[in-house]
Design a protein around this motif. Structure first.
Motif, PDB file in Angstrom:
ATOM      1  N   ILE A 176       0.840  -1.201   0.000  1.00  0.00           N
ATOM      2  CA  ILE A 176       0.000   0.000   0.000  1.00  0.00           C
ATOM      3  C   ILE A 176       0.873   1.248   0.000  1.00  0.00           C
ATOM      4  N   GLU A 177       1.902   1.238   0.834  1.00  0.00           N
ATOM      5  CA  GLU A 177       2.821   2.374   0.908  1.00  0.00           C
ATOM      6  C   GLU A 177       3.583   2.544  -0.400  1.00  0.00           C
ATOM      7  N   LYS A 178       4.061   1.430  -0.967  1.00  0.00           N
ATOM      8  CA  LYS A 178       4.842   1.499  -2.203  1.00  0.00           C
ATOM      9  C   LYS A 178       3.993   2.047  -3.360  1.00  0.00           C
ATOM     10  N   ILE A 179       2.783   1.526  -3.509  1.00  0.00           N
ATOM     11  CA  ILE A 179       1.910   1.978  -4.596  1.00  0.00           C
ATOM     12  C   ILE A 179       1.574   3.461  -4.429  1.00  0.00           C
ATOM     13  N   SER A 180       1.263   3.849  -3.194  1.00  0.00           N
ATOM     14  CA  SER A 180       0.924   5.253  -2.929  1.00  0.00           C
ATOM     15  C   SER A 180       2.077   6.177  -3.273  1.00  0.00           C
ATOM     16  N   ASN A 181       3.294   5.762  -2.940  1.00  0.00           N
ATOM     17  CA  ASN A 181       4.470   6.591  -3.230  1.00  0.00           C
ATOM     18  C   ASN A 181       4.673   6.769  -4.725  1.00  0.00           C
ATOM     19  N   VAL A 182       4.468   5.689  -5.480  1.00  0.00           N
ATOM     20  CA  VAL A 182       4.639   5.777  -6.938  1.00  0.00           C
ATOM     21  C   VAL A 182       3.564   6.669  -7.545  1.00  0.00           C
ATOM     22  N   SER A 184       1.859   8.963  -6.143  1.00  0.00           N
ATOM     23  CA  SER A 184       1.904  10.344  -5.640  1.00  0.00           C
ATOM     24  C   SER A 184       2.657  11.266  -6.600  1.00  0.00           C
ATOM     25  N   LYS A 185       3.439  10.679  -7.510  1.00  0.00           N
ATOM     26  CA  LYS A 185       4.149  11.473  -8.523  1.00  0.00           C
ATOM     27  C   LYS A 185       3.196  11.943  -9.608  1.00  0.00           C
ATOM     28  N   ASP A 186       1.947  11.487  -9.538  1.00  0.00           N
ATOM     29  CA  ASP A 186       0.884  11.907 -10.460  1.00  0.00           C
ATOM     30  C   ASP A 186       1.289  11.695 -11.920  1.00  0.00           C
ATOM     31  N   ARG A 214      -5.985   5.842   0.423  1.00  0.00           N
ATOM     32  CA  ARG A 214      -4.678   6.501   0.288  1.00  0.00           C
ATOM     33  C   ARG A 214      -4.559   7.202  -1.057  1.00  0.00           C
ATOM     34  N   ILE A 215      -4.960   6.502  -2.125  1.00  0.00           N
ATOM     35  CA  ILE A 215      -4.870   7.097  -3.460  1.00  0.00           C
ATOM     36  C   ILE A 215      -5.801   8.298  -3.567  1.00  0.00           C
ATOM     37  N   ASP A 216      -7.008   8.147  -3.021  1.00  0.00           N
ATOM     38  CA  ASP A 216      -7.986   9.233  -3.080  1.00  0.00           C
ATOM     39  C   ASP A 216      -7.488  10.462  -2.336  1.00  0.00           C
ATOM     40  N   SER A 217      -6.770  10.257  -1.261  1.00  0.00           N
ATOM     41  CA  SER A 217      -6.277  11.381  -0.459  1.00  0.00           C
ATOM     42  C   SER A 217      -5.182  12.171  -1.169  1.00  0.00           C
ATOM     43  N   LEU A 218      -4.579  11.580  -2.201  1.00  0.00           N
ATOM     44  CA  LEU A 218      -3.500  12.255  -2.920  1.00  0.00           C
ATOM     45  C   LEU A 218      -4.018  13.384  -3.811  1.00  0.00           C
ATOM     46  N   LYS A 219      -5.316  13.339  -4.155  1.00  0.00           N
ATOM     47  CA  LYS A 219      -5.945  14.387  -4.976  1.00  0.00           C
ATOM     48  C   LYS A 219      -5.156  14.621  -6.267  1.00  0.00           C
ATOM     49  N   ASN A 224      -5.285   8.559 -14.115  1.00  0.00           N
ATOM     50  CA  ASN A 224      -6.627   8.077 -14.425  1.00  0.00           C
ATOM     51  C   ASN A 224      -6.923   6.906 -13.487  1.00  0.00           C
ATOM     52  N   TYR A 225      -7.632   7.173 -12.415  1.00  0.00           N
ATOM     53  CA  TYR A 225      -7.841   6.176 -11.359  1.00  0.00           C
ATOM     54  C   TYR A 225      -9.318   5.880 -11.185  1.00  0.00           C
ATOM     55  N   HIS A 226      -9.631   4.584 -11.035  1.00  0.00           N
ATOM     56  CA  HIS A 226     -11.012   4.164 -10.824  1.00  0.00           C
ATOM     57  C   HIS A 226     -11.039   3.021  -9.807  1.00  0.00           C
ATOM     58  N   PHE A 227     -12.023   3.078  -8.925  1.00  0.00           N
ATOM     59  CA  PHE A 227     -12.169   2.058  -7.877  1.00  0.00           C
ATOM     60  C   PHE A 227     -13.612   1.590  -7.833  1.00  0.00           C
ATOM     61  N   ASP A 228     -13.791   0.272  -7.656  1.00  0.00           N
ATOM     62  CA  ASP A 228     -15.124  -0.287  -7.493  1.00  0.00           C
ATOM     63  C   ASP A 228     -15.145  -1.259  -6.323  1.00  0.00           C
ATOM     64  N   ASN A 229     -16.222  -1.159  -5.528  1.00  0.00           N
ATOM     65  CA  ASN A 229     -16.498  -2.113  -4.450  1.00  0.00           C
ATOM     66  C   ASN A 229     -17.883  -2.673  -4.751  1.00  0.00           C
ATOM     67  N   PHE A 230     -17.925  -3.828  -5.395  1.00  0.00           N
ATOM     68  CA  PHE A 230     -19.178  -4.365  -5.921  1.00  0.00           C
ATOM     69  C   PHE A 230     -20.028  -5.000  -4.816  1.00  0.00           C
ATOM     70  N   ALA A 231     -21.251  -4.532  -4.719  1.00  0.00           N
ATOM     71  CA  ALA A 231     -22.175  -5.075  -3.720  1.00  0.00           C
ATOM     72  C   ALA A 231     -22.487  -6.529  -4.035  1.00  0.00           C
ATOM     73  N   GLU A 232     -22.516  -7.350  -2.998  1.00  0.00           N
ATOM     74  CA  GLU A 232     -22.913  -8.764  -3.091  1.00  0.00           C
ATOM     75  C   GLU A 232     -21.998  -9.600  -3.981  1.00  0.00           C
ATOM     76  N   SER A 233     -20.794  -9.113  -4.281  1.00  0.00           N
ATOM     77  CA  SER A 233     -19.868  -9.883  -5.109  1.00  0.00           C
ATOM     78  C   SER A 233     -18.801 -10.540  -4.249  1.00  0.00           C
ATOM     79  N   THR A 234     -18.443 -11.760  -4.640  1.00  0.00           N
ATOM     80  CA  THR A 234     -17.403 -12.499  -3.940  1.00  0.00           C
ATOM     81  C   THR A 234     -16.050 -12.244  -4.595  1.00  0.00           C
TER      82      THR A 234
END
Length: 384
Positions: A176-182, A184-186, A214-219, A224-234
Protein backbone atom coordinates in the motif's frame (compact mmCIF):
# COMPACT_ATOMS: atom_id res chain seq x y z
CA UNK A 1 -24.82 -26.44 -57.44
CA UNK A 2 -26.25 -27.63 -54.14
CA UNK A 3 -22.77 -28.63 -52.96
CA UNK A 4 -21.31 -25.22 -53.78
CA UNK A 5 -24.14 -23.47 -51.92
CA UNK A 6 -23.64 -25.80 -48.95
CA UNK A 7 -19.90 -25.11 -48.72
CA UNK A 8 -20.49 -21.35 -49.11
CA UNK A 9 -22.95 -21.36 -46.20
CA UNK A 10 -20.59 -23.56 -44.17
CA UNK A 11 -17.68 -21.14 -44.74
CA UNK A 12 -19.85 -18.20 -43.67
CA UNK A 13 -20.75 -20.00 -40.46
CA UNK A 14 -17.20 -21.06 -39.68
CA UNK A 15 -15.53 -17.70 -40.41
CA UNK A 16 -16.88 -15.75 -37.39
CA UNK A 17 -15.95 -18.65 -35.08
CA UNK A 18 -12.40 -18.76 -36.47
CA UNK A 19 -12.03 -15.03 -35.89
CA UNK A 20 -12.85 -15.44 -32.21
CA UNK A 21 -10.46 -18.34 -31.59
CA UNK A 22 -7.18 -17.85 -29.76
CA UNK A 23 -3.72 -18.72 -31.01
CA UNK A 24 -1.89 -21.13 -28.69
CA UNK A 25 1.89 -20.81 -28.53
CA UNK A 26 4.67 -22.45 -26.54
CA UNK A 27 7.33 -19.94 -25.56
CA UNK A 28 10.75 -21.09 -24.43
CA UNK A 29 12.11 -18.78 -21.72
CA UNK A 30 15.81 -18.50 -20.97
CA UNK A 31 15.09 -16.53 -17.79
CA UNK A 32 12.79 -19.24 -16.43
CA UNK A 33 14.54 -22.18 -18.10
CA UNK A 34 11.01 -23.35 -18.90
CA UNK A 35 8.51 -23.41 -21.72
CA UNK A 36 5.42 -21.32 -21.02
CA UNK A 37 2.05 -21.72 -22.70
CA UNK A 38 0.54 -18.56 -24.17
CA UNK A 39 -2.89 -17.68 -25.49
CA UNK A 40 -3.02 -14.84 -28.00
CA UNK A 41 -6.15 -13.26 -29.45
CA UNK A 42 -5.60 -10.99 -32.44
CA UNK A 43 -8.21 -8.41 -33.50
CA UNK A 44 -10.81 -9.58 -36.02
CA UNK A 45 -9.39 -7.44 -38.80
CA UNK A 46 -5.71 -7.94 -37.95
CA UNK A 47 -4.80 -9.74 -41.18
CA UNK A 48 -6.77 -7.32 -43.33
CA UNK A 49 -5.40 -4.08 -41.86
CA UNK A 50 -1.72 -4.64 -42.60
CA UNK A 51 -0.59 -1.13 -41.62
CA UNK A 52 -2.55 -0.83 -38.38
CA UNK A 53 -1.01 -1.22 -34.92
CA UNK A 54 -2.81 -2.32 -31.77
CA UNK A 55 -2.62 -1.88 -27.96
CA UNK A 56 -1.59 -4.99 -26.00
CA UNK A 57 -3.38 -6.35 -22.94
CA UNK A 58 -1.30 -8.89 -21.00
CA UNK A 59 -3.36 -11.22 -18.79
CA UNK A 60 -1.78 -13.15 -15.93
CA UNK A 61 -3.60 -16.28 -14.72
CA UNK A 62 -4.36 -16.82 -18.39
CA UNK A 63 -5.68 -20.34 -17.76
CA UNK A 64 -8.91 -18.85 -16.37
CA UNK A 65 -8.67 -15.07 -16.83
CA UNK A 66 -7.76 -14.88 -20.53
CA UNK A 67 -11.17 -15.84 -21.94
CA UNK A 68 -13.26 -13.29 -19.99
CA UNK A 69 -10.79 -10.49 -20.81
CA UNK A 70 -10.44 -11.47 -24.47
CA UNK A 71 -14.21 -11.82 -24.82
CA UNK A 72 -14.92 -8.36 -23.42
CA UNK A 73 -12.14 -6.78 -25.50
CA UNK A 74 -13.62 -8.33 -28.64
CA UNK A 75 -17.11 -7.17 -27.64
CA UNK A 76 -16.11 -3.60 -26.77
CA UNK A 77 -13.99 -3.17 -29.91
CA UNK A 78 -16.77 -4.60 -32.09
CA UNK A 79 -19.01 -1.72 -30.97
CA UNK A 80 -16.08 0.75 -31.20
CA UNK A 81 -16.13 1.47 -27.47
CA UNK A 82 -12.40 0.74 -27.36
CA UNK A 83 -9.70 0.24 -30.00
CA UNK A 84 -9.14 -3.26 -31.32
CA UNK A 85 -6.40 -4.79 -29.18
CA UNK A 86 -4.10 -7.79 -28.94
CA UNK A 87 -4.78 -9.90 -25.84
CA UNK A 88 -2.01 -12.16 -24.51
CA UNK A 89 -2.54 -14.65 -21.69
CA UNK A 90 0.11 -16.52 -19.71
CA UNK A 91 -1.07 -19.85 -18.29
CA UNK A 92 0.05 -20.15 -14.66
CA UNK A 93 -2.08 -22.93 -13.21
CA UNK A 94 0.93 -24.82 -11.82
CA UNK A 95 3.36 -21.92 -11.39
CA UNK A 96 1.47 -18.87 -10.09
CA UNK A 97 2.80 -19.11 -6.52
CA UNK A 98 6.40 -19.40 -7.69
CA UNK A 99 5.87 -16.72 -10.34
CA UNK A 100 4.69 -14.19 -7.77
CA UNK A 101 7.24 -14.99 -5.07
CA UNK A 102 8.58 -12.02 -3.07
CA UNK A 103 11.05 -11.75 -0.20
CA UNK A 104 10.06 -11.07 3.39
CA UNK A 105 12.45 -8.15 3.88
CA UNK A 106 11.71 -5.69 1.07
CA UNK A 107 8.62 -7.54 -0.21
CA UNK A 108 9.94 -7.35 -3.76
CA UNK A 109 10.19 -10.16 -6.35
CA UNK A 110 12.87 -12.67 -5.49
CA UNK A 111 14.08 -16.01 -6.85
CA UNK A 112 11.50 -17.44 -9.22
CA UNK A 113 9.42 -14.26 -8.83
CA UNK A 114 12.31 -12.09 -10.00
CA UNK A 115 12.86 -14.48 -12.92
CA UNK A 116 9.20 -14.25 -13.90
CA UNK A 117 9.39 -10.46 -13.70
CA UNK A 118 12.36 -10.45 -16.07
CA UNK A 119 10.67 -13.01 -18.32
CA UNK A 120 7.78 -10.61 -18.90
CA UNK A 121 9.87 -7.46 -19.27
CA UNK A 122 12.91 -8.79 -21.13
CA UNK A 123 11.57 -11.74 -23.11
CA UNK A 124 7.81 -11.91 -23.54
CA UNK A 125 6.92 -8.26 -24.23
CA UNK A 126 9.86 -7.76 -26.65
CA UNK A 127 8.74 -10.94 -28.44
CA UNK A 128 5.15 -9.67 -28.72
CA UNK A 129 6.39 -6.30 -30.01
CA UNK A 130 8.63 -7.94 -32.61
CA UNK A 131 6.13 -10.55 -33.75
CA UNK A 132 2.91 -8.52 -33.88
CA UNK A 133 2.02 -4.94 -34.82
CA UNK A 134 1.78 -3.31 -31.40
CA UNK A 135 0.91 0.25 -30.34
CA UNK A 136 2.62 2.05 -27.42
CA UNK A 137 -0.27 1.37 -25.02
CA UNK A 138 0.30 -1.73 -22.88
CA UNK A 139 -2.06 -2.91 -20.11
CA UNK A 140 -1.56 -5.72 -17.59
CA UNK A 141 -4.27 -7.63 -15.68
CA UNK A 142 -4.03 -9.79 -12.56
CA UNK A 143 -6.26 -11.41 -9.94
CA UNK A 144 -5.50 -11.67 -6.18
CA UNK A 145 -1.91 -13.01 -5.93
CA UNK A 146 -0.98 -12.08 -9.52
CA UNK A 147 -2.72 -8.72 -9.10
CA UNK A 148 -0.23 -7.91 -6.37
CA UNK A 149 2.56 -8.86 -8.78
CA UNK A 150 1.51 -6.54 -11.63
CA UNK A 151 2.15 -3.51 -9.42
CA UNK A 152 5.90 -4.20 -9.37
CA UNK A 153 6.06 -3.01 -12.98
CA UNK A 154 5.10 0.51 -11.82
CA UNK A 155 8.25 0.81 -9.74
CA UNK A 156 10.59 1.25 -12.73
CA UNK A 157 11.42 4.77 -13.96
CA UNK A 158 10.00 4.00 -17.43
CA UNK A 159 7.32 1.34 -16.89
CA UNK A 160 6.56 -0.93 -19.84
CA UNK A 161 2.86 -0.83 -18.90
CA UNK A 162 0.62 2.24 -18.78
CA UNK A 163 -2.49 0.47 -17.49
CA UNK A 164 -2.98 -1.77 -14.43
CA UNK A 165 -6.18 -3.74 -13.82
CA UNK A 166 -6.12 -4.96 -10.21
CA UNK A 167 -8.85 -7.53 -9.53
CA UNK A 168 -9.11 -8.14 -5.78
CA UNK A 169 -5.34 -7.86 -5.20
CA UNK A 170 -3.81 -9.88 -2.37
CA UNK A 171 -1.39 -7.12 -1.42
CA UNK A 172 1.99 -7.88 0.07
CA UNK A 173 2.98 -6.09 3.29
CA UNK A 174 4.15 -2.50 2.59
CA UNK A 175 2.58 -2.65 -0.90
CA UNK A 176 0.00 0.00 0.00
CA UNK A 177 2.82 2.37 0.91
CA UNK A 178 4.84 1.50 -2.20
CA UNK A 179 1.91 1.98 -4.60
CA UNK A 180 0.92 5.25 -2.93
CA UNK A 181 4.47 6.59 -3.23
CA UNK A 182 4.64 5.78 -6.94
CA UNK A 183 1.23 7.22 -7.73
CA UNK A 184 1.90 10.34 -5.64
CA UNK A 185 4.15 11.47 -8.52
CA UNK A 186 0.88 11.91 -10.46
CA UNK A 187 2.09 10.19 -13.65
CA UNK A 188 0.52 11.23 -16.95
CA UNK A 189 -1.01 8.67 -19.30
CA UNK A 190 -1.26 6.09 -16.53
CA UNK A 191 -4.45 4.16 -15.78
CA UNK A 192 -4.98 2.36 -12.50
CA UNK A 193 -8.05 0.26 -11.76
CA UNK A 194 -8.79 -1.33 -8.38
CA UNK A 195 -11.69 -3.60 -7.42
CA UNK A 196 -13.02 -5.55 -4.48
CA UNK A 197 -16.45 -6.82 -3.45
CA UNK A 198 -18.71 -6.82 -0.39
CA UNK A 199 -18.17 -10.56 0.02
CA UNK A 200 -14.48 -10.59 -0.85
CA UNK A 201 -11.92 -12.05 1.54
CA UNK A 202 -11.94 -9.85 4.66
CA UNK A 203 -8.20 -9.14 4.61
CA UNK A 204 -8.13 -8.43 0.87
CA UNK A 205 -11.15 -6.16 1.10
CA UNK A 206 -9.71 -4.26 4.06
CA UNK A 207 -6.37 -3.70 2.31
CA UNK A 208 -7.96 -2.68 -0.99
CA UNK A 209 -10.27 -0.17 0.70
CA UNK A 210 -7.30 1.22 2.60
CA UNK A 211 -5.31 1.55 -0.65
CA UNK A 212 -8.24 3.34 -2.30
CA UNK A 213 -8.41 5.80 0.59
CA UNK A 214 -4.68 6.50 0.29
CA UNK A 215 -4.87 7.10 -3.46
CA UNK A 216 -7.99 9.23 -3.08
CA UNK A 217 -6.28 11.38 -0.46
CA UNK A 218 -3.50 12.25 -2.92
CA UNK A 219 -5.95 14.39 -4.98
CA UNK A 220 -4.09 13.62 -8.20
CA UNK A 221 -4.81 15.59 -11.38
CA UNK A 222 -3.18 13.45 -14.07
CA UNK A 223 -3.62 9.84 -12.93
CA UNK A 224 -6.63 8.08 -14.43
CA UNK A 225 -7.84 6.18 -11.36
CA UNK A 226 -11.01 4.16 -10.82
CA UNK A 227 -12.17 2.06 -7.88
CA UNK A 228 -15.12 -0.29 -7.49
CA UNK A 229 -16.50 -2.11 -4.45
CA UNK A 230 -19.18 -4.36 -5.92
CA UNK A 231 -22.18 -5.08 -3.72
CA UNK A 232 -22.91 -8.76 -3.09
CA UNK A 233 -19.87 -9.88 -5.11
CA UNK A 234 -17.40 -12.50 -3.94
CA UNK A 235 -13.68 -12.78 -4.57
CA UNK A 236 -14.46 -14.61 -7.82
CA UNK A 237 -17.75 -13.17 -9.05
CA UNK A 238 -16.46 -9.58 -8.92
CA UNK A 239 -14.09 -10.45 -11.78
CA UNK A 240 -17.00 -10.70 -14.22
CA UNK A 241 -18.18 -7.21 -13.27
CA UNK A 242 -14.77 -5.59 -12.95
CA UNK A 243 -13.33 -6.48 -16.36
CA UNK A 244 -15.93 -4.58 -18.45
CA UNK A 245 -15.95 -1.73 -15.93
CA UNK A 246 -12.16 -1.39 -16.12
CA UNK A 247 -12.18 -1.40 -19.93
CA UNK A 248 -14.98 1.15 -19.96
CA UNK A 249 -13.02 3.43 -17.63
CA UNK A 250 -9.66 2.94 -19.37
CA UNK A 251 -10.97 3.77 -22.82
CA UNK A 252 -13.23 6.66 -21.91
CA UNK A 253 -11.17 8.98 -24.13
CA UNK A 254 -11.75 6.69 -27.11
CA UNK A 255 -15.51 7.14 -27.00
CA UNK A 256 -17.53 10.28 -27.80
CA UNK A 257 -17.72 12.86 -25.00
CA UNK A 258 -20.51 11.69 -22.72
CA UNK A 259 -23.20 13.75 -21.03
CA UNK A 260 -21.50 13.07 -17.71
CA UNK A 261 -18.09 14.31 -18.90
CA UNK A 262 -19.75 17.34 -20.45
CA UNK A 263 -21.62 18.14 -17.24
CA UNK A 264 -18.92 17.31 -14.68
CA UNK A 265 -15.70 18.19 -16.52
CA UNK A 266 -16.16 20.41 -19.57
CA UNK A 267 -18.92 22.80 -18.54
CA UNK A 268 -17.38 23.78 -15.13
CA UNK A 269 -13.95 24.58 -16.65
CA UNK A 270 -12.73 28.03 -15.67
CA UNK A 271 -8.97 28.35 -16.03
CA UNK A 272 -8.54 25.60 -18.62
CA UNK A 273 -9.09 25.85 -22.36
CA UNK A 274 -11.91 23.64 -23.59
CA UNK A 275 -10.37 23.65 -27.05
CA UNK A 276 -7.07 22.38 -25.65
CA UNK A 277 -8.96 19.76 -23.65
CA UNK A 278 -10.44 18.47 -26.91
CA UNK A 279 -7.19 18.45 -28.85
CA UNK A 280 -5.31 16.83 -25.95
CA UNK A 281 -7.76 13.91 -25.97
CA UNK A 282 -7.01 13.19 -29.61
CA UNK A 283 -3.29 13.83 -29.23
CA UNK A 284 -3.08 11.41 -26.30
CA UNK A 285 -5.07 8.67 -28.03
CA UNK A 286 -2.91 9.05 -31.15
CA UNK A 287 0.26 8.63 -29.06
CA UNK A 288 -1.09 5.61 -27.19
CA UNK A 289 -3.09 3.81 -29.86
CA UNK A 290 -0.74 4.58 -32.73
CA UNK A 291 -3.24 5.99 -35.21
CA UNK A 292 -4.80 9.39 -35.88
CA UNK A 293 -8.57 9.82 -35.56
CA UNK A 294 -10.79 12.51 -36.99
CA UNK A 295 -12.44 14.59 -34.26
CA UNK A 296 -16.02 13.41 -33.86
CA UNK A 297 -18.91 15.72 -34.72
CA UNK A 298 -20.35 14.88 -31.29
CA UNK A 299 -17.18 16.17 -29.61
CA UNK A 300 -17.18 19.41 -31.60
CA UNK A 301 -20.78 20.00 -30.54
CA UNK A 302 -20.05 19.22 -26.86
CA UNK A 303 -17.20 21.75 -26.73
CA UNK A 304 -19.01 24.44 -28.71
CA UNK A 305 -22.15 24.09 -26.58
CA UNK A 306 -20.12 24.65 -23.41
CA UNK A 307 -18.33 27.61 -25.02
CA UNK A 308 -21.61 29.25 -26.01
CA UNK A 309 -23.18 28.64 -22.59
CA UNK A 310 -20.25 30.29 -20.83
CA UNK A 311 -19.80 32.93 -23.58
CA UNK A 312 -16.11 32.14 -23.85
CA UNK A 313 -16.14 33.27 -27.49
CA UNK A 314 -12.37 33.29 -28.07
CA UNK A 315 -12.44 29.50 -28.01
CA UNK A 316 -14.66 29.39 -31.10
CA UNK A 317 -11.96 30.65 -33.50
CA UNK A 318 -9.52 27.73 -33.08
CA UNK A 319 -12.49 25.36 -32.85
CA UNK A 320 -13.80 26.68 -36.18
CA UNK A 321 -10.37 26.41 -37.81
CA UNK A 322 -10.06 22.81 -36.62
CA UNK A 323 -13.54 21.94 -37.89
CA UNK A 324 -12.69 23.40 -41.32
CA UNK A 325 -9.55 21.26 -41.37
CA UNK A 326 -11.30 18.08 -40.22
CA UNK A 327 -14.50 18.53 -42.25
CA UNK A 328 -13.56 20.86 -45.15
CA UNK A 329 -16.67 20.01 -47.18
CA UNK A 330 -19.12 20.71 -44.36
CA UNK A 331 -20.68 23.85 -42.85
CA UNK A 332 -19.48 23.15 -39.32
CA UNK A 333 -16.23 25.15 -39.15
CA UNK A 334 -17.65 28.14 -41.00
CA UNK A 335 -20.61 28.24 -38.62
CA UNK A 336 -18.29 28.43 -35.58
CA UNK A 337 -16.19 31.13 -37.26
CA UNK A 338 -19.34 33.09 -38.12
CA UNK A 339 -20.52 33.02 -34.48
CA UNK A 340 -17.04 34.03 -33.31
CA UNK A 341 -16.81 37.04 -35.64
CA UNK A 342 -20.33 38.14 -34.70
CA UNK A 343 -19.49 38.10 -31.01
CA UNK A 344 -16.25 40.11 -31.36
CA UNK A 345 -17.93 42.74 -33.54
CA UNK A 346 -16.68 41.76 -37.00
CA UNK A 347 -19.96 41.48 -38.97
CA UNK A 348 -18.35 41.49 -42.45
CA UNK A 349 -16.11 38.55 -41.56
CA UNK A 350 -19.10 36.79 -39.99
CA UNK A 351 -21.12 37.31 -43.18
CA UNK A 352 -18.34 35.86 -45.33
CA UNK A 353 -18.07 32.84 -43.02
CA UNK A 354 -21.81 32.13 -43.22
CA UNK A 355 -21.81 32.60 -47.00
CA UNK A 356 -18.93 30.12 -47.35
CA UNK A 357 -20.76 27.73 -45.05
CA UNK A 358 -23.90 28.00 -47.19
CA UNK A 359 -21.95 26.55 -50.12
CA UNK A 360 -20.86 23.50 -48.11
CA UNK A 361 -22.62 20.27 -47.18
CA UNK A 362 -25.21 20.17 -44.41
CA UNK A 363 -24.06 18.48 -41.22
CA UNK A 364 -25.55 17.72 -37.79
CA UNK A 365 -27.98 20.56 -36.91
CA UNK A 366 -26.76 22.85 -39.71
CA UNK A 367 -28.84 23.30 -42.88
CA UNK A 368 -28.61 25.64 -45.87
CA UNK A 369 -31.75 27.42 -44.68
CA UNK A 370 -30.19 28.05 -41.29
CA UNK A 371 -26.91 29.37 -42.73
CA UNK A 372 -28.86 31.59 -45.13
CA UNK A 373 -30.91 32.90 -42.22
CA UNK A 374 -27.73 33.80 -40.29
CA UNK A 375 -26.31 35.66 -43.30
CA UNK A 376 -29.60 37.45 -44.07
CA UNK A 377 -29.93 38.62 -40.46
CA UNK A 378 -26.52 40.32 -40.59
CA UNK A 379 -27.40 42.05 -43.86
CA UNK A 380 -30.67 43.30 -42.41
CA UNK A 381 -29.06 44.53 -39.19
CA UNK A 382 -26.47 46.58 -41.07
CA UNK A 383 -28.58 47.54 -44.09
CA UNK A 384 -26.37 45.74 -46.60
Amino acid sequence: MKKSIFFLLLSLLIAPVAQAQAIYESFRSVKLDQTRELKIQLPRNYQRNEDKIYPVILVLDGDYLFEPVAGMVDYFSYWEDMPESIVVGINQRKTRLEDGRYDTAQYLPTGSGANFYEFIGQELMPYINETYRTAPLKIIVGHDYTSNFINYFMFKDNPIFQGYINLSPELAPTMIEKISNVLSKDPKNTWYYLATGANDSDQIKEDVIQLDARIDSLKLQNLNYHFDNFAESTHYTLVGKAIPKALEDFFQMYRPISKKIYRDVILPMEDESRFEYLTNIYKTTEELYGFKRKVRINDFIAISTAVEKTEDWEELEPLGDLAVKEYPDSMLGYYYLGIYYEQIGEPKKALRAYEKGFQKEEIAFLTKDYMLEKATKIKEDFGW
